[in-house]
Design an enzyme around this catalytic site. Structure first.
Site, short mmCIF file in Angstrom:
data_model
loop_
_atom_site.label_atom_id
_atom_site.label_comp_id
_atom_site.label_asym_id
_atom_site.label_seq_id
_atom_site.Cartn_x
_atom_site.Cartn_y
_atom_site.Cartn_z
N ASP A 81 0.86 -1.19 0.00
CA ASP A 81 0.00 0.00 0.00
C ASP A 81 0.89 1.24 0.00
OD1 ASP A 81 0.97 0.15 2.66
OD2 ASP A 81 -0.75 -0.98 3.38
N ASP A 83 1.59 4.92 1.75
CA ASP A 83 1.29 5.79 2.89
C ASP A 83 1.84 7.18 2.61
OD1 ASP A 83 0.26 3.65 4.66
OD2 ASP A 83 2.30 2.90 4.43
N ASP A 164 9.42 3.52 13.14
CA ASP A 164 9.98 2.34 13.81
C ASP A 164 11.40 1.98 13.34
OD1 ASP A 164 8.89 1.57 11.39
OD2 ASP A 164 7.63 -0.03 12.19
#
Ligand code: ATP
Ligand code: MG
Length: 461
Positions: A81, A83, A164
């Site tokens: 996907d 983002d 992260d």
């Protein structure tokens, strides 16, 4: 000029704030890779993501592609996907797009819908240290350091440092098509490293799900989990038990339903994480069970590559099969029919599993059906088999049976062959097959004793 003022704004941001993680890096100026120096091309980005980026730009907001979209394109992969990160707040994003919904409490963001395609638009966040005590609106950290709400907005640089892993913190700038790298992500992509940003213990304490994300990206990309992160996962593994069980359900699907299920499983075992997701399976995993799960996951990966659908119920039923078998062993001394043993064992295992992972009922019910169908497939008296063939769960249950045989469960060969054959012959021949198997069953005058009514046996440990 727009471009210059844009970069001046970013540089100003950097100079004004001493970032709490800055001590970890020599220089917090981002590395800018200009368009002609990288291979990420607009034609590889989904037209919907581009539409969102251009609309943000037109409204004078900053707009970047970030996360898996940039990482995977740089590696020549197809992103799952796209983002988008922006300095526009979720409300401002909503005003800009008619087809937009705001979602999430823990992490509020905008979903821009294009039919079934969704582009996730997140406002730049800052780290919780950076937010300070005066910002009480969106910040939420428990006394153990776990982030329960992550809605304090910040600058692009802040946003980069709170992501992260370094490979997930690369930004593709829609203003000049450059790539912005604050955390050394490009080098880690080159060296195939999953490196957490900042202090590993702190970052895992903030969000223990990052342990599963590390495993997921290492499995997907065939990267190595860098040593200090690896050590920190081992030290903080118990924190996973405090993660909401609904979130773990989603994370497990991401580990297993995107073409790298086997690699994920191997890493989960290597890091002892399996116990924190499927305790009953980990406690009862023998060679046959391990072969069964391995084969199920190999098949899952193949089906994904072939663009075939995967039923989460089948996946979860497979991951818990060693536990169901162990539970059946405990029950077999009770005066129960085979079907009852399967039913009760399935129910007990699922009930226990729900304490770790919230499997929604719409998956729990078919999981139990797949398990109990194993008993039904084993009992082929009269015309019963013909009634099973059209049952919706038949195909999955038959596949499950074949897997059991392949993984080395004994005495299933003849049964598997019989079920394979009966699906390929005419109705007349099916009847003959049923007759034959009934005649070859128990001898005349020696009917099996009647079974007691179903009673629920409580789990003993
Ligand atoms: P993929 O979509 O291929 O699974 P991804 O990297 O895009 O991988 P997402 O879950 O879509 O992962 O998240 C998008 C980005 O948001 C990540 O790349 C990362 O920068 C950031 N992110 C997501 N979850 C976290 C988290 N728990 N902690 C910090 N940053 C996160
Ligand atoms: Mg993504």
């Amino acid at each position: 000029m727009k471009l210059i003022s844009f970069w001046q704004r970013i540089t100003r941001n950097r100079k004004n704030k001493a970032h709490p993680l800055e001590q970890d890096v020599n220089n917090s100026a981002p590395k800018i890779i200009h368009r002609k120096e990288h291979a990420l091309s607009r034609k590889d980005i989904s037209e919907h993501a581009l539409k969102v980026l251009y609309r943000l730009k037109k409204a004078s907001y900053e707009g970047f592609l970030v996360g898996g979209g940039v990482r995977d394109l740089l590696l020549g992969l197809h992103p799952k996907d796209f983002d988008v990160a922006t300095n526009a707040t979720p409300e401002q994003v909503r005003k800009l797009f008619g087809n937009c919904r705001l979602i999430g409490r823990r992490f509020r963001l905008a979903h821009v819908h294009f039919g079934r395609d969704i582009i996730e638009v997140a406002t730049f966040r800052t780290s919780h240290d950076q937010a300070g005590s005066d910002q009480n609106s969106g910040d939420g950290v428990t006394k153990d350091g776990m982030i329960v709400r992550d809605n304090v907005f910040g600058s692009l640089e802040d946003d980069a440092w709170r992501r992260d892993f370094t490979v997930n913190a690369l930004y593709y700038n829609i203003y000049d098509f450059s790539i912005v790298d604050y955390t050394g992500g490009l080098k880690d992509i080159e060296n195939k490293n999953i490196r957490i940003i900042g202090d590993a213990d702190e970052r895992l304490q903030e969000d223990p799900v990052r342990m599963l994300r590390a495993v997921r990206f290492a499995a997907k990309l065939n990267f190595k989990i860098e040593d200090s992160l690896s050590a920190s996962i081992k030290a903080n593994i118990h924190l996973l038990d405090g993660v909401p069980t609904a979130r773990l359900f989603e994370e497990v699907l991401k580990l297993f339903l995107h073409g790298h299920a086997l690699a994920s499983y191997e890493l989960l075992k290597e890091y002892d994480l399996l116990k924190h997701l499927f305790r009953q399976t980990a406690d009862n995993l023998d060679d046959t069970g391990d072969r069964f799960i391995t084969q199920a996951l190999i098949n899952t990966d193949v089906r994904i590559k072939q663009n075939k659908p995967i039923a989460p119920a089948f996946l979860y039923a497979a991951l818990l099969w060693p536990a169901v078998k162990a539970e059946m062993d405990k029950l077999k001394y009770e005066d129960l029919s085979l079907l009852q043993v399967y039913q009760i064992a399935g129910q007990n295992v699922l009930e226990n599993q729900l304490k770790q992972i919230l499997i929604p009922k719409r998956f729990g019910i078919p999981m139990r059906e797949i398990w109990t169908m194993q008993a039904r497939l084993a009992s082929r008296k009269g015309k019963r088999p013909l009634k099973l063939l059209p049952v919706p769960r038949f195909r999955a249950s038959y596949d499950f049976l074949l897997l059991r045989e392949q993984s080395g469960e004994t005495q299933l060969k003849e049964l598997c062959e019989w079920w394979t054959d009966i699906q390929q012959v005419s109705e007349e021949e099916q009847l003959t097959m049923c007759k034959k198997v009934t005649m070859g069953g128990h001898k005349k005058g020696k009917r099996p004793p009647k079974k007691k009514k179903l009673k629920i046996v409580k789990e003993n440990g």
